[in-house]
Design an enzyme around this catalytic site. Structure first.
Site, short mmCIF file in Angstrom:
data_model
loop_
_atom_site.label_atom_id
_atom_site.label_comp_id
_atom_site.label_asym_id
_atom_site.label_seq_id
_atom_site.Cartn_x
_atom_site.Cartn_y
_atom_site.Cartn_z
NE ARG A 21 -2.67 -0.73 3.56
CZ ARG A 21 -2.63 -1.80 4.34
NH1 ARG A 21 -3.04 -2.98 3.85
NH2 ARG A 21 -2.20 -1.74 5.58
CB SER A 38 -4.17 -14.45 5.65
OG SER A 38 -4.83 -13.49 6.44
CG ASN A 41 -3.82 -19.17 15.35
OD1 ASN A 41 -4.28 -19.89 16.21
ND2 ASN A 41 -2.60 -19.29 14.90
CB CYS A 42 -8.41 -16.06 17.80
SG CYS A 42 -6.83 -15.28 18.21
CE1 TYR A 278 13.30 -2.47 10.63
CE2 TYR A 278 14.28 -3.53 8.70
CZ TYR A 278 14.05 -2.41 9.47
OH TYR A 278 14.58 -1.19 9.08
CE1 TYR A 425 -27.51 5.11 32.72
CE2 TYR A 425 -28.16 7.43 32.68
CZ TYR A 425 -28.39 6.12 33.09
OH TYR A 425 -29.49 5.82 33.84
CE LYS A 433 -22.23 8.08 41.97
NZ LYS A 433 -22.16 7.87 43.45
#
Length: 841
Positions: A21, A38, A41-42, A278, A425, A433
């Site tokens: 990119r 790709s 995995n989770c 790297y 809220y 709160k």
């Protein structure tokens, strides 16, 4: 510029896409030794469990689509096997085993981590799996399809292990988790993990904590998992989730620097010791933003961020990486568990001074339907208020709160910043709160001295002489059980009853979740009481942290396997026991009959959103309006309500018909019965006998077991409570090695090592009298002390050792007979209350 990226999935694929990119001219080669570059995995455990039905949904990008969109040379089943740093080349092995070389200008290592698979006997048997990639997933999925396992064992209680436990449970397997530590989910503190323990047990999962696997073996068509202590359990499938380690073999061979934590060492720009190379993701170590020390972080979010940073730096930028604080979240059945930053145990390891606060708010306004409970613990600097960490266990709204805490920690914020966060809220989403703000307010009260907390572990271990326990809950709550020795003065009566409290003793206030205890603290300290502390998190935290781990066997028996309270092999076939530190309440098993099969009138009560004691009070109020035989069905979001309801039924004579939990809600059905009462003239039928064994004199021990066996022979329930010197009567002859402090070692040298060493109360003559007594008994055919003791156990006599006495005298559970259970004053009082004879020996 020619850039080679070794490894796909989160880090590598992100790096390649970002480079393209930014630079259309770069030559990018992505090497992946597997078939996929790709994938989610989770999401693998959820595909195994059937939550994700289509396998293709696991794949974020196929190699072909990725290559086409980003013009990246994607080479799957091409494994990098050597890096020549001088020549700047990578040797690559294809699936055909042929090798070739590629040169590079810049190289990115994203090799990830590999699952730990220790060399245990039998570990390569069929049916034992690790879960790290799609190939592993396919193998497990196929095995489940072909074998339909009824019993599953998960070794390791981390995120993947618990997710697999849920998904195998969904597939119909009875699940057992084996964990070397004393808790599940290492990133959170024990008190928070104990909430997860309770939820797992409620779902029927067996927890074997502080157990290490020694071997695996074939047992018929299944498997046998044997622990180091000799215990074993059977399984049809085993999932190894022991952990992972950085995959650094390639980096080591290239002589790149490996850090002290075992990962590839990188600088702020994620460069290795070679500036042209790297490294990112699970393979690296990087300093923790709070401790400043290198650590390993196996999370997808940081790996993706590192990939983006490295992509820019490879192309000439100088963007530093700030480091990860380990923000994580997991679904555990109906519960959500999340953490960020450092828990208390890590801070103690790093010798960082800190304090913590625990609160139990609702996910949104209690008056709006389906408000769910959550528990929030934060750790912070006791002087500056700097926020160190946060942990949340709950059912709804956990994710957004943990993200708020993480943002404050990453920006080096304080508990005062939590108070300033402006949350959106409306009743369906939060309270005026918000729980995050409440956590900050409570922490501020601690820092400014408006409250002085006592934590559950402190209170459990405190010597209670010259101390005063003040339970400020309602009388109805108090009747369901309290801490041993506690005095009940309801909060609303406290100001009028201050004269009943001592000013010369430390007063420990407590309630259900901590709020009323705090209010009591404020009242007392402003009325001249300067020795006051409030139990942080209230009884909810204390009870969860001190509750036993119950193993449910296939025959329905329950065994207490608590790491801190139990050892050896406790007796099975006894009633379920709900323990609050030294308080033990026997709870009758619930009737499993269908509540709808009985045509009795049933009143339905919605107690959702109410915190303890709300559900119990609402239940009692409804029960008071019913006639005998009528029923009430209460729906609650308080996770402790089913246990409270069972205890209430046991003590009031009402019948627990059923209890069920799902989605964070529990439904309890109770039938009103006649109040418990005894005949005024004669004793109640079924009364038992209780003995307090205070002495370790041989003759007194003999008398105790003779009487106990005589009573047991008549079919009565008999309990012997062993306290102080009496503990010596139930010591093993051959005891395992145990760690003791200096006082425990001193007591060990001075006390009898076993019942064989007991002396007579009179005419001991330096031990000669005891030997004469044993000789005469043997000659006359009278059973020995040890034989009488074994007969008592076989006759069903209950042996209870006093926890406080054990702590004082340095006696460990492992030193006592396996059949001995642990209890305290309340345990004895409960047994004595159900007995018509009580003897102190």
């Amino acid at each position: 510029m020619k850039i080679i990226i070794i490894g796909g999935v989160a880090g590598g694929a992100t790096t390649a896409a970002r480079i393209r990119r930014v630079d259309e001219t770069a030559e990018i080669i992505l090497l992946e030794k597997g078939k996929y570059i790709s994938y989610a995995n989770c999401g693998l455990p959820y595909y195994i469990g059937g939550v994700i039905e289509e396998r293709d949904k696991l794949f974020v990008q196929t190699p072909e689509a990725f290559s086409t969109r980003f013009r990246v040379d994607v080479r799957t089943e091409n494994e990098a096997i050597f890096i020549d740093r001088k020549r700047k080349t990578v040797t690559i092995r294809q699936s055909s085993e042929d090798t070739y070389e590629e040169s590079y200008d810049k190289l990115v290592i994203s090799t990830g981590a590999s699952p730990v698979r220790p060399p245990l006997p039998g570990i390569d048997l069929s049916g034992i799996f690790t879960l790290r990639n799609v190939t592993d997933t396919d193998r497990i999925k196929e095995y489940i399809k072909s074998h339909a396992p009824r019993k599953a064992v998960i070794v390791g209680a981390g995120f993947i292990g618990l997710e697999m436990a849920e998904n195998l449970h969904t597939q119909g397997a009875k699940v057992s988790i084996v964990e070397m530590g004393n808790q599940v989910m290492a990133p959170i503190d024990f008190s928070m993990a104990s909430l997860v323990h309770q939820h797992l047990m409620d779902k029927g999962v067996n927890l074997y904590l502080e157990q290490a696997v020694a071997s695996f073996s074939r047992e018929g068509k299944g498997l046998k998992v044997t622990f180091k202590n000799g215990q074993s359990i059977s399984a049809d499938i085993v999932i190894l989730s022991i952990g992972v380690r950085p995959e650094t073999s390639l980096a080591r061979a290239a002589e790149l620097t490996i850090g002290p934590a075992g990962g590839i060492a990188v600088n702020d720009y994620l460069q290795t010791s070679d500036e042209s190379i790297y490294a990112i993701g699970d393979a690296i170590e990087f300093r923790h933003p709070i401790t400043g020390k290198p650590w390993l972080n196996y999370l997808a979010g940081p790996a993706n961020r590192q990939g983006r940073i490295v992509a820019d730096n490879v192309l000439g930028a100088k963007i530093p990486y700030e480091g990860s604080i380990g923000t994580s979240i997991a679904k555990v059945f109906d519960m959500t568990v999340a953490s960020t930053g450092l828990p208390g145990k890590r801070l103690r390891q790093e010798e960082i001074d800190y304090m913590s606060s625990t609160i139990h708010p609702a996910s949104h306004a209690g008056y709006y339907p389906d408000a769910m409970p959550m528990s929030i613990k934060i750790t912070f600097d006791k002087k500056t208020g700097k926020l160190y960490g946060g942990q949340i266990v709950g059912y709804d709204g956990v994710d957004k709160r943990i993200d708020e805490l993480a943002l404050v920690i990453k920006h080096e914020g304080t508990i005062y910043d939590l108070m300033k966060v402006e949350q959106a809220y409306a009743p369906p989403f939060s309270s005026a709160k918000d729980p995050v703000a409440l956590a900050g307010y409570v922490a501020e009260d601690i820092i400014t001295g408006k409250t002085n907390p006592v934590y559950w572990r402190e209170l459990r271990d405190i010597e209670m002489e010259n101390k005063f326990l003040l339970d400020v809950r309602t009388p109805d709550e108090y009747s369901l059980g309290s801490l041993p020795g506690a005095v009940n003065i309801p909060l609303d009566e406290l100001r009028d009853r201050l004269a009943e409290l001592p000013k010369d003793k430390m007063i420990y206030t407590f309630c259900a979740v901590g709020l009323r205890g705090y209010l009591a603290y404020r009242i007392l300290t402003q009325h001249g009481f300067d020795k006051v502390r409030n139990l942080s998190g209230g009884l909810k935290t204390y009870r969860a942290a001190t509750a036993p781990i119950i193993i449910r066997e296939e025959n329905g028996n329950e065994i207490d396997e608590s790491p801190e309270q139990q050892g050896g092999s406790p007796q099975v076939g006894q009633p379920a026991v709900a323990k609050v530190s030294d308080t033990t309440v026997t709870v009758a098993a619930a009737v499993t009959a269908d509540p709808l099969a009985n045509p009795a009138k049933t009143v339905r009560v919605d107690a959702c959103g109410l915190q303890c004691p709300g559900p119990i009070l609402k239940m009692k109020k409804t029960m008071d309006t019913l006639a005998s035989g009528e029923r009430v069905e209460i729906t609650s979001t308080d996770p402790g309500f089913p246990r409270d309801a069972a205890a209430w039924c046991s003590s009031t004579g009402n019948q627990l018909i059923s209890k069920d939990s799902s989605g964070g809600k529990s439904v309890v059905v109770i039938e009103k019965g006649e109040p418990k009462s005894c005949n005024i003239v004669t004793s109640c039928e079924g009364k038992g006998k209780t003995f307090i064994m205070f002495s370790d004199d041989l003759d007194k021990a003999l008398a105790t077991f003779v009487l106990a066996n005589g009573a047991a022979a008549t079919g009565q329930k008999v309990t012997i409570f062993f306290t102080f010197w009496g503990l010596n009567v139930i010591k093993k002859l051959h005891k395992p090695e145990t760690e003791k402090d200096i006082f425990g070692k001193m007591f060990g040298m001075m006390l009898p090592s076993s019942s064989k060493k007991l002396k007579l109360s009179k005419m001991s003559m330096g031990g000669i009298g005891g030997k004469m007594m044993r000789y005469i008994m043997n000659k006359k055919g009278i059973d020995s002390l040890e034989s009488l003791r074994q007969q008592a156990l076989e006759n069903g006599v209950e042996f209870i050792a006093c926890q406080m006495s054990m702590d004082v005298m340095g006696v460990k559970q492992e030193e006592l007979l396996d059949e001995v259970t642990i209890g305290g004053v309340a345990t004895y009082m409960e047994r004595a209350d159900n007995a018509n004879v009580n003897l102190f020996i």
